[in-house]
Design an enzyme around this catalytic site. Structure first.
Site, PDB file in Angstrom:
ATOM      1  CD  GLU C 144      -2.892  -1.187   2.349  1.00 31.86           C
ATOM      2  OE1 GLU C 144      -2.665  -0.431   3.312  1.00 31.86           O
ATOM      3  OE2 GLU C 144      -3.836  -1.982   2.339  1.00 31.86           O
ATOM      4  CD  GLU C 315      -4.319  -5.843   2.587  1.00 31.01           C
ATOM      5  OE1 GLU C 315      -5.077  -5.109   3.243  1.00 31.01           O
ATOM      6  OE2 GLU C 315      -3.079  -5.816   2.664  1.00 31.01           O
TER       7      GLU C 315
END
Ligand SMILES: [Zn+2]
Ligand SMILES: [Zn+2]
Ligand SMILES: [Zn+2]
Lengths: 651, 651, 651
Positions: C144, C315
């Protein structure tokens, strides 16, 4: 000794020729205690080691001559400017890393050991100079620890102290890594000296990192206080050492600090406290000139517990204050009513802040018993009335154990601030909601710490939102024969801030066969209604349980479950739901209650029951069966009215 | 000389071959003044001591050839980047202690004496190079002092300067300790060099500490300006030196700075100013495309007073701006109406900002008279129309003294920011509320400083919320024969920011026998209604008085009391209450008024009365008895319409 | 290969004896991919150069034995604590100049070249140790990028890097001064090393200064990633390198970074993303337990484009999360429905985060497929159901080109944040509003970058709010034969952030004869209604045009103009206006649509059409003409229901 009034006085603010007249008038009003000295360091020691104690001795002489007892505050909350020259690194550092400078108050870091020595030094000097004075009535340590967010400092001193504290606690860095779960996000440490403070991070810290820093910081406040306590007790074992807590500052554990005080006291500003509270706007409007009817009462009960049964109000709001965004004038009579509420909860002394309004400095808009021109302000007349009433009623007596107790736990307060999960959920909010629901029925309540080893003697005990079980509390629960109300989040963590192996509430199956398997947190505006009334909001747990479902919500999620006399509430309810749950418990436990008019509250002390009307309208009391007439007021109560009944049992 | 238009121009932004055409078109529109140069330092001196003044001289030549007069701004608001290499410590420091860097504007510290010398140097250079130019019409010093919060800097230079200033003011540290009331919270100093700035403290500073720092900072702005003024006047005594103030930046005393200017000017952005103001949302919606109908007018009257009677608009909003959260297009015609309102209040020049919209830099969304592609924007046509109308009507004349005056005091502005007590109470807000209430009746108003020694000639004077009486103002009040309206908080402090011995409003008993004994501050939503209409909100005083009670609230608290012609208003009222009080005063003083339609305002200059319709609907004027016909427009006014009547007295 | 499920797993959090059972259960559920390792650095290299890779190899062995493919994340998002001792200046600095410390994650500065080398080193070590492992399925770089605002750092490293980047870009400081328009406010530089970062200024920076800093910062993220990519591809050319983007973090150009990845993935948390979004409160309430019905879909289409056609969910939210202010439990079934929506948009893998809820660390309130006590959480059953359904339906197939495309441009995102002009106007908001309006009609949409050189094959293309035309996009527009919708602000700037000579939208006259001459920005509450329905709000342009006016507002300002098939929308509309404009375009282009019930959305993949019901009520589908029955569910859809139709074309 029956309870009496006190006042806070600053002789160093006034010409010495005013002192005599001031003391005489205090005495006339019926004041018996005068607190002085807690901000006077720059006048006691104007330059390093240049001590000027004579004026203070003369002030105590004058007060003593008028029959007044003096409480001397150690001046450590306001070290003088030269102290910063001596210890430049004693200044506190905020969470952004900015050093906070001299020019207001509380400008010191609890972790700075050099300043701790200076505090010991001035304490010793005062003890030596005034310890034998016949007018001395006791000591106050420092002033309002933690006020203005000063419990936490992010200084080098704090960092080094925290590292040492962790080393003492965990022994090895491996143990710490395991206890903290540092495998998460690669947070492992190799040495204690690598551990920083939990501020200025990229995102939130590990919750146990944050909680241990709060524990460390709380310990420093206690340690700072203990240094003064030990000096004062060594010199004058019989004089009480007191600290004046502030209700809103729960950043350090007041029960823990209280190991080094003899009497607790707190500074009660009901209107300002309501203004800065999280109470809904409706309550803030309704009680703008009275303060919340339950908040001061809760703190009276809390500090009675903190003070081992002995407590004072060291500062009582006498009129408008200066520190909220708006500072309304109290309803006429509130300065009297607040004092009575405190006495009803067992206060030994209620001391108004302050004698005369200061015309200079930061608090010049804070009212006193006298106006700046020395004429009586409304608080002056209120104090005189309270004095006369206390004496006429011969009011006093011990505090009986309440039939209900509520657990208030500072660590839980910190934990749910650290891990919000639902914005606005707070430990204290939950405790006070349950406290209020009982108090509306005229039930007398005790507030207990999480270290309480037994609940014997109570009919109902509530554990509203406890972080983690202590050994003591597990014992208390195991052996309790009354009704127990356990609230949401309770037992949902270990002391290391991790989820217990068996999940919350982590009670033995024989007591409660239930596991919290999922948490649903939702904004207040999207509350889920509960069948029969009220709603779940903010915090809502889903449980796997074989206990009996007493209440459930519109989605069939259990809200109150019961196994024997143990009740578990799975959500944080709105006021209506909390009241329903408490009402249910009261009925189950067959607890006697009073039928109080709206806005009226009551409290029993000794052989008296004190009623206060917090409403803005008159109210009429329903005479209780155990009362044998009134010694102050009667059944018709004005707004801000006080009625004191004598209990029949007294005869 | 009759009033004329001007424009702000940046030759350094455009190819030189555009200048000639630009100047010709300016002249065609009827523009007479062009302001240039105030951000051009990096082009005047690209590297240290490498002066490049030729282009500016050529630009002034071109403008002069077209009959334009040039105002040259000293470029000191934007020192070039190399200046920071030379004086790294000249950068300002914010209240959090962060140094503010290069890359926008106003990146200098008023306390930095090295930069003050650089500012003097470039001023001298410009004066030498351009002082004799026949097209030169005057000077502007710097640009918008105080903009972006730059009055205050928390640098070392500021701290040292402040210490020195305090030493000059108080002489000894003992005197300062006493004046400041430093016995409070042990704030005594031993030496001046111990005194820090009032930022980054644990809680709020002593209010006098904060106020003295504001006074010091204000003095530095004035001193910075004076350096330039003295140079420019020495060289060219006959050319006016002007500064362009910003209405929203009251952090320094404009009256005080004006000792070193000949003409005041201000930068008027009615729509942006309304957007960032504290006005209620309803007003913001109603006047989103017009600006508040009274705010610019108030500042016109203020700056006429600041400028010793002489004033300009140096920057007039021509269309949408770029710096508010929303930047609406003005109602068609507003760029004309705003100019007329300014001329009505005595403006000598109204100068639009800017000639052509810049396609680059921070203000590329700020409109001009021309679009970035050099085509006319709506403001261009508005300017041409105003020019023609001014000429056709032969509009001009002197400003007569108003019959009403209002005191506006910068120190009071600071004081009530420092000591709020009621969030949202402001000195300026109170002044403007009273100003508005008079203006709605077509009354012409003067704005006076707190150093005014006499009110002779006025029918009504208002002192809305004055910190402390000055000697001059006490004299003015003592000798005044008209009606005086004194507002809440007035005289409630000494100049040392402490409560006067006799309490506020601190007037002699023969003028007003009244003492403010208590202050009640309350949120607007909990306003207390006043019998007869309106309500007290925010600030509410309780007085002990023998004066006549003219108005009282629903709790019988006096709201307006009178002793002879002196009226004291004890609360900050909502608009309805302020209007009632002003209406009452007008009736008492028998003051002539106009019957203006809603949204319409008027102002008299010389033999003309100018009407502007700020409403979104057409309005019809009621002809006033003293008028003898219209020279611009007529009784039917469109939204944004302007009507100019000729007064009968003119004949 | 048909799409499959995955899961995120942290073997280092659990005792090794749990691994085998975990792997077996993953396999049982039908999981095929397991991502591990991305936060494990402190366990892989506990002290400098002390490598402990064995446990990870054993973990991969175990997973491989159960038929699972492993994605290994490089652990560079969480350097261990000792790395800070080695490179103290690698920590990021926030916009206030505060260094962000160790104790959470992403504590590194993209500009720090020393750390970039460390990241390369650990990547190489992992590639060497695990590159040949038969269970290895691919790599994830870091985690991320940009999360927690970490794209920007205001460090010395960033400043020096920025100066060098500017020198490379502009060649000479004169060129930069001209390109930036530094004549404005005297902002000229003499040397590149004088140029600072655009933080901590007195007021706002030059917008091109801010934009170039954002470009520079974006480039550093891409360069950081490329280092890892190059190492991994050199060693194992056939294994995909993936990065897991976050939808909300648009501070770097994902298209640009994607030059160094093979497959895009993103982390989809629909409920948390809605909670922190700018969506109106009504939408937040309606979809509190589902997430916005279009936001995840938009990002699916975006990342398909970013990933060159290949993309995953790395995710997937499985239940409540921990990081929003409130974290509601999803509607039962949403964990299944979200996966189906992703597969419908072409996802190759949907990987739930995480296998088992962690009992410690920052995310202990984040649910997993298993509870902390290893019992199945609701997500476990959802995953099992999705697996079974995928297999039974033999779901899969390629993504056909949509008939509609929308341009999404990161630089425009930055530009309109830098120059708001109307608070709340955002590039992304405008893009998503148009995307939503098409999707409500069951239209399949592609999301394209601003570097797209041709629109061939599309019926309709929308360019919602583009900063500046690229050469590619000018070509695409010139040659496009379909319908083009160009939104407000598009082409209103050059790449140097200045207004183009011909003004916006800067299209050739033969395509659109229109100039934006003025911009009116207004609060949403003061929207201007459009004749026929809807309203203009926030941004409203006035155009000079010879195009046909299709819609105009109540003040006769054109809102939609057309020249041939090119439509220009002059304002940012409310939802109703955007829907009207899109409906108009759909009708003009004769685009086929579906008649979807409220709350239901659809997407075609291969021979399947997937329907998801985001509503809280059941819905009944209208069978589409091109469908030949259902392979999952049927026409009656429950809340959170999924129906998959088989297209007739499939036969
Ligand atoms: Zn306090
Ligand atoms: Zn800072
Ligand atoms: Zn400005």
């Amino acid at each position: 000794m029956n309870p009496v009034l006190g006042v806070c006085y600053y002789p160093e603010h006034w010409p010495e020729d005013l002192w005599e007249r001031d003391a005489a008038r205090m005495s006339e009003v019926g004041i018996r205690y005068v607190r002085i000295g807690e901000f006077a360091w720059s006048r006691l020691e104007p330059t390093p080691d240049n001590l000027q104690l004579d004026w203070m001795i003369r002030a105590v002489d004058v007060l003593g001559r008028h029959g007044l007892k003096v409480i001397i505050g150690t001046p450590t909350a306001t070290p003088p400017r030269w102290m910063i020259d001596k210890h430049p690194d004693m200044l506190p550092v905020d969470a952004n890393g900015h050093v906070k400078g001299f020019g207001s108050r509380r400008h010191y870091d609890f972790s700075h050991l050099g300043y701790r020595d200076e505090a010991a030094r001035i304490t010793r000097i005062l003890a030596d100079a005034l310890g034998d004075h016949p007018a001395l009535g006791g000591w106050q340590t420092d002033n309002e620890y933690g006020c203005h967010g000063t419990t936490y400092s992010y200084s080098d001193a704090a960092r080094l102290g925290f590292q040492h504290w962790l080393e003492e606690k965990y022994g090895s860095v491996e143990t710490l890594n395991k206890a903290w779960g540092n495998a998460f996000w690669s947070m492992d440490y190799n040495r204690f000296d690598q551990i920083g403070l939990p501020n200025l991070l990229v995102c939130e810290p590990n919750p146990i990192h944050a909680l241990d820093f709060r524990r460390y910081s709380s310990d420093q406040v206690a340690a700072f206080n203990k240094v003064q306590y030990d000096i004062l007790k060594a010199r004058m074992p019989d004089l009480p050492v007191i600290h004046n807590f502030m209700s809103r500052y729960a950043e350090f554990d007041h029960f823990d600090l209280a190991k080094s005080i003899d009497v607790a006291s707190w500074d009660s500003y009901p209107i300002g406290h309501l203004a800065v509270s999280d109470e809904p706007d409706e309550i803030k409007r309704l009680y703008m000139r009275q303060g919340d009817p339950d908040n001061a009462a809760f703190h009276h009960d809390l500090y009675r517990s903190v003070g081992h049964g002995r407590w004072w109000i060291m500062e009582q709001q006498p009129g408008p204050v200066n520190w909220a965004q708006f500072n309304p004038d109290p309803l006429p009579g509130m300065a009297r009513a607040w004092a009575w509420e405190a006495f009803a909860h067992g206060a030994e002394v209620v001391s108004y802040f302050r004698w005369r309004q200061a015309p200079f400095g930061q608090e010049q808009m804070h009212s006193g018993l006298l106006r700046p021109d020395s004429e009586p302000a409304p608080g002056y007349h209120a104090a005189a009335q309270v004095s006369a009433e206390l004496q006429k009623a011969n009011f006093g007596g011990d505090m009986a154990r309440g039939r209900v107790a509520v657990i208030y736990d500072y660590q839980s307060e910190w934990a749910w601030e650290i891990e919000q999960q639902a914005r606005g959920f707070s430990h204290g909010g939950h405790v006070r909601a349950i406290y209020s629901a009982f108090r509306k029925h005229g039930v007398d309540i005790d507030v207990l710490p999480s270290t309480t080893p037994s609940f014997e003697g109570y009919d109902i005990v509530a554990i509203p939102a406890l972080l983690a079980w202590t050994v003591a509390l597990r014992d208390a629960v195991n052996t309790f024969e009354g009704h127990l109300l356990v609230g949401p989040r309770t037992g949902s963590k270990t002391e290391n801030f991790s989820i217990p192996k068996g999940l919350g509430p982590d009670l033995p199956q024989n007591l409660l066969d239930a596991k919290v398997t999922r948490v649903d947190t939702i904004p207040p505006g999207l509350a889920v209604t509960v069948k029969g009334g009220g709603a779940s909001q903010l915090w809502r747990e889903k449980v796997e349980t074989r206990a009996k479902v007493v209440m459930e919500d519109s989605e069939d999620v259990p809200v109150l479950i019961a196994q024997g006399k143990l009740f578990y509430m799975t959500s944080s309810g709105d006021r209506a739901l909390v009241q329903r749950v408490v009402d249910y418990l009261i009925a189950e436990a067959n607890l006697p209650t009073l039928n109080l008019p709206a806005g009226v509250r009551s409290r029993v002390r000794g052989d008296f029951r004190v009623y206060v009307n917090y409403g803005s309208s008159p109210a009429t009391l329903n005479a209780a069966a155990d009362e044998a007439g009134y010694v102050v007021g009667g059944p018709e109560m004005e707004p801000a009215g006080v009625t004191v009944a004598r209990l029949a049992t007294a005869d």
